[in-house]
Design a protein around this motif. Structure first.
Motif, mmCIF file in Angstrom:
data_model
loop_
_atom_site.group_PDB
_atom_site.id
_atom_site.type_symbol
_atom_site.label_atom_id
_atom_site.label_comp_id
_atom_site.label_asym_id
_atom_site.label_seq_id
_atom_site.Cartn_x
_atom_site.Cartn_y
_atom_site.Cartn_z
ATOM 1 N N ASP A 46 0.985 -1.213 0.104
ATOM 2 C CA ASP A 46 -0.015 0.146 -0.118
ATOM 3 C C ASP A 46 0.902 1.347 -0.221
ATOM 4 N N LEU A 47 2.028 1.244 0.801
ATOM 5 C CA LEU A 47 2.761 2.373 0.823
ATOM 6 C C LEU A 47 3.536 2.731 -0.306
ATOM 7 N N ARG A 48 3.992 1.357 -1.129
ATOM 8 C CA ARG A 48 4.739 1.749 -2.524
ATOM 9 C C ARG A 48 3.714 2.000 -3.409
ATOM 10 N N LYS A 66 5.378 14.299 2.691
ATOM 11 C CA LYS A 66 4.555 13.015 3.038
ATOM 12 C C LYS A 66 5.234 11.784 2.271
ATOM 13 N N MET A 67 5.974 12.036 1.247
ATOM 14 C CA MET A 67 6.673 10.766 0.804
ATOM 15 C C MET A 67 7.782 10.595 1.447
ATOM 16 N N LYS A 68 8.291 11.569 1.893
ATOM 17 C CA LYS A 68 9.675 11.366 2.940
ATOM 18 C C LYS A 68 9.239 10.452 4.037
ATOM 19 N N ARG A 69 7.947 10.579 4.447
ATOM 20 C CA ARG A 69 7.515 9.955 5.782
ATOM 21 C C ARG A 69 7.253 8.437 5.252
ATOM 22 N N GLU A 72 10.170 6.432 4.950
ATOM 23 C CA GLU A 72 10.840 6.230 6.174
ATOM 24 C C GLU A 72 10.270 4.990 6.430
ATOM 25 N N GLU A 73 8.783 4.765 6.516
ATOM 26 C CA GLU A 73 8.022 3.812 7.007
ATOM 27 C C GLU A 73 8.122 2.562 6.263
ATOM 28 N N ILE A 74 8.341 2.637 4.936
ATOM 29 C CA ILE A 74 8.749 1.409 3.964
ATOM 30 C C ILE A 74 10.028 0.840 4.654
#
Length: 315
Positions: A46-48, A66-69, A72-74
């Motif tokens: 989902d994140l990807r 937002k994409m930086k976060r 980082e989560e990925i």
């Protein structure tokens, strides 16, 4: 190696089979890890997908943040998956293949049911010599020079015994090929993934497998490995079945464990030559294939007038 979907859908059967086969595989932990991994993979996908969608347009400053976060989560999830997958695979490899539903459940080999016998062992009217003594008297096996060259539990076959080995191989191959089996001479090496896929564990202290250093190769302990991997990554049409193979190969085994210390001569050795029959059939035809191969094995031994028992190995 059992299909993971089958394990998920038949957890109770897998637990019972593992218990009967004295496996230490923790099925509950495996299923918990499996669920955790699947949840993390779904989150990762989902994140990807979010990141890929944003990359198709010119992002705003807010979207960049937002994409930086998201990135980082990925990374956090990917790193968390590494040990989870490692432990998951470790348990997966320890889960034993299923035994036949009619196999007796027992820890004692004396409980193996005897299904049939052929002839009776010879009763000599003199003290018989074992194969080691006979080989020494007749210059048939050289253990001492094998130790110098290769180490313990290896040997040279010589003279008539060497010729006998070649003759027995030819004898068995001829019988099997006349029954429709295609003859093979197989490689002595196989990739580790092939062994694992067939349920062999090439790692650990109790492994019977020789690993080749600095490679993903192992010495095979049976042609079952090389023939089991022969159609790897192929889809066989039902009309092609059955595929019947008979293969001769060298077999290599570490013979790890105390029991090997109490054998002598050419029993429990590190290398020997063996013929293996192997069939690719539909699951519902497996018992029929087994009985066909058993019949051929009987014919081989009966032709040699060697007394034998047919036993059903307990778990």
């Amino acid at each position: 190696m059992l299909d993971i979907k089958f394990i998920r859908e038949n957890a109770d059967l897998i637990k019972e089979n593992s218990k009967n086969r004295l496996s230490k595989a923790d099925i509950d932990s495996f299923l918990e890890l499996d669920e955790e991994i699947r949840e993390k993979v779904l989150k990762l996908d989902d994140l990807r997908a979010q990141r890929n969608l944003t990359s198709k347009t010119k992002p705003t400053a807010e979207e960049i943040e937002k994409m930086k976060r998201v990135g980082e989560e990925i990374k956090i999830i990917e790193e968390a998956l590494i040990p989870l997958r490692q432990k998951h695979r470790e348990i997966w490899l320890a889960i034993p293949n299923l035994t036949h539903p009619e196999v007796a459940v027992s820890l004692d080999e004396d409980d193996n049911p005897v299904l049939d016998t052929f002839l009776e062992p010879t009763n000599f009217d003199f003290p018989p010599r074992d194969h080691v003594e006979l080989a020494e008297i007749n210059d048939l096996i050289d253990f001492e020079r094998a130790v110098k060259v290769s180490g313990a539990k290896l040997y040279y076959l010589k003279n008539e015994l060497a010729m006998m080995e070649f003759a027995l191989i030819q004898y068995a191959l001829e019988i099997a090929t006349k029954k429709g089996f295609t003859p093979f001479s197989t490689p002595d090496l196989a990739k580790r993934e092939v062994l694992e896929g067939l349920g062999y564990n090439p790692r650990g202290e109790s492994t019977q497998v020789y690993n080749v250093e600095n490679s993903d190769l192992c010495l095979v302990g049976t042609a079952e490995i090389t023939m089991g991997g022969y159609h790897k990554d192929e889809i066989l049409e039902e009309a092609e079945l059955p595929k019947k193979y008979v293969a001769v190969s060298h077999c290599f085994r570490t013979e790890a464990g105390a029991y090997s210390k109490f054998s002598k001569g050419i029993f429990r050795v590190h290398q020997f030559t063996k013929i293996e029959m192997f069939q690719y059939v539909k699951p519902e035809k497996s018992e029929e294939a087994h009985q066909e191969m058993l019949k051929i094995e009987r014919e081989i031994f009966e032709g040699l007038k060697i007394p034998f028992r047919v036993i059903d190995h307990c778990t």
